[in-house]
Scaffold this motif. Structure first.
Motif, PDB file in Angstrom:
ATOM      1  N   SER A 143      16.128  41.189  70.079  1.00 40.62           N
ATOM      2  CA  SER A 143      15.833  42.044  71.169  1.00 40.62           C
ATOM      3  C   SER A 143      14.596  42.662  71.142  1.00 40.62           C
ATOM      4  O   SER A 143      14.156  43.388  72.178  1.00 40.62           O
ATOM      5  CB  SER A 143      16.811  43.153  70.921  1.00 40.62           C
ATOM      6  OG  SER A 143      17.189  43.480  69.720  1.00 40.62           O
ATOM      7  N   ARG A 220      19.940  36.036  70.656  1.00 39.34           N
ATOM      8  CA  ARG A 220      20.004  37.046  71.763  1.00 39.34           C
ATOM      9  C   ARG A 220      21.605  37.646  71.590  1.00 39.34           C
ATOM     10  O   ARG A 220      21.817  38.807  72.064  1.00 39.34           O
ATOM     11  CB  ARG A 220      19.573  36.650  72.790  1.00 39.34           C
ATOM     12  CG  ARG A 220      18.166  36.288  73.016  1.00 39.34           C
ATOM     13  CD  ARG A 220      17.292  37.590  73.073  1.00 39.34           C
ATOM     14  NE  ARG A 220      17.573  38.341  74.326  1.00 39.34           N
ATOM     15  CZ  ARG A 220      17.119  39.685  74.601  1.00 39.34           C
ATOM     16  NH1 ARG A 220      16.332  40.235  73.793  1.00 39.34           N
ATOM     17  NH2 ARG A 220      17.520  40.394  75.809  1.00 39.34           N
ATOM     18  N   PRO A 222      24.599  39.721  70.918  1.00 39.20           N
ATOM     19  CA  PRO A 222      25.033  41.003  70.010  1.00 39.20           C
ATOM     20  C   PRO A 222      26.013  40.439  69.013  1.00 39.20           C
ATOM     21  O   PRO A 222      26.539  39.637  69.279  1.00 39.20           O
ATOM     22  CB  PRO A 222      25.620  41.734  71.321  1.00 39.20           C
ATOM     23  CG  PRO A 222      25.288  41.266  72.565  1.00 39.20           C
ATOM     24  CD  PRO A 222      25.179  39.853  72.422  1.00 39.20           C
ATOM     25  N   THR A 230      21.043  42.544  68.252  1.00 40.13           N
ATOM     26  CA  THR A 230      21.374  41.363  68.401  1.00 40.13           C
ATOM     27  C   THR A 230      21.147  40.767  67.113  1.00 40.13           C
ATOM     28  O   THR A 230      20.716  41.317  65.886  1.00 40.13           O
ATOM     29  CB  THR A 230      20.112  40.659  69.372  1.00 40.13           C
ATOM     30  OG1 THR A 230      18.933  40.947  68.853  1.00 40.13           O
ATOM     31  CG2 THR A 230      20.147  41.473  70.682  1.00 40.13           C
TER      32      THR A 230
END
Length: 253
Positions: A143, A220, A222, A230
């Protein structure tokens, strides 16, 4: 309640507890039984004619050291543990641990084997463990950077000896069983834009060539539904290796 009834109830409780403990042991603490899973069609196994051809054409400065030091994970959540042992030995760290017991024996080894067995290891937790054993580590959350920067960093890393790339990704985004995972990257094939992931869950998956865009998407993801943090990657070097410039997203927490 009569004595016989109490004894019977106690026996039932003991059996239930023992059964639960056995299930926990088998799930989290026992070495996983070999059971190879099917690969999705867009993952290319290294041990195939195409996989070997991609390796011959790839940027692979880290490949021989990683494969020579490779260890598979020995518990369900030990992907970070196996990745740490592999890269510490590949980087030539003095007195690098050869097994999980030696890895966690360091006084600053972090959460320890039991907690790691149940919860796995975060990027920061893995970085701390590697640093405790003398490695230099850059932590990069997906992120905090972008796809192009990751591609450039990965390609530079795999052209150069002495630094190693570990990726933390969501398997489901590569078409595999849903689970967060960590493994080393051993090569980059520029024409097909693929990375060679040396999967430390060797009891389930072989080393595979994965599309870099899909690896990026998988990083990417989470960590869970309650956070926007992330996954990402680590760059690991020996203590005396000359460092490249820190990337965008170098974690200082």
């Amino acid at each position: 309640m009569k004595r016989a009834g109490l004894v019977g109830l106690f026996a039932v409780v003991l059996i239930a507890v023992a059964g639960g403990a056995g299930a926990v042991w088998n799930e989290y603490l026992r070495a996983p039984a070999p059971r190879m899973l099917a690969l999705p069609g867009d993952l290319i196994p290294l041990d195939s004619p195409l996989g070997r051809r991609l390796l011959a054409e790839s940027e692979r400065a880290d490949h021989d050291e990683l494969t020579g030091s490779f260890v598979p994970q020995t518990r369900k959540a030990y992907c970070g543990v196996a990745s740490a042992i592999t890269v510490l030995n590949a980087a030539g760290i003095a007195d690098a641990p050869r097994d999980p017991r030696a890895l966690f024996a360091h006084p600053h080894a972090g959460p320890g084997p039991l907690k790691t067995s149940f919860k796995g290891m975060s990027l920061n937790g893995l970085a701390g463990l590697l640093r405790a054993h003398g490695a230099q580590v850059d932590v990069v959350f997906a992120s905090a950077t972008d796809r192009a920067s990751f591609r450039q960093r990965a390609r530079e890393n795999l052209r150069r000896e002495g630094d190693y790339l570990l990726v933390n990704y969501q398997r489901a985004d590569l078409g595999q069983v849903r689970m967060g995972h960590i493994s080393p990257v051993a090569a980059y094939h520029a024409p097909s834009d693929r990375l060679l992931i040396l999967d430390v869950a060797a009891h389930r998956y072989p080393p595979v060539w994965a599309d870099l865009d899909k690896v990026w998407t998988a990083m990417r993801a989470p960590l869970n539904k309650k956070t926007t943090t992330t996954r990402g990657y680590l760059v690991v070097r020996g203590a005396h290796t000359v460092s490249a410039a820190s990337p965008v997203g170098f974690d200082r927490r």
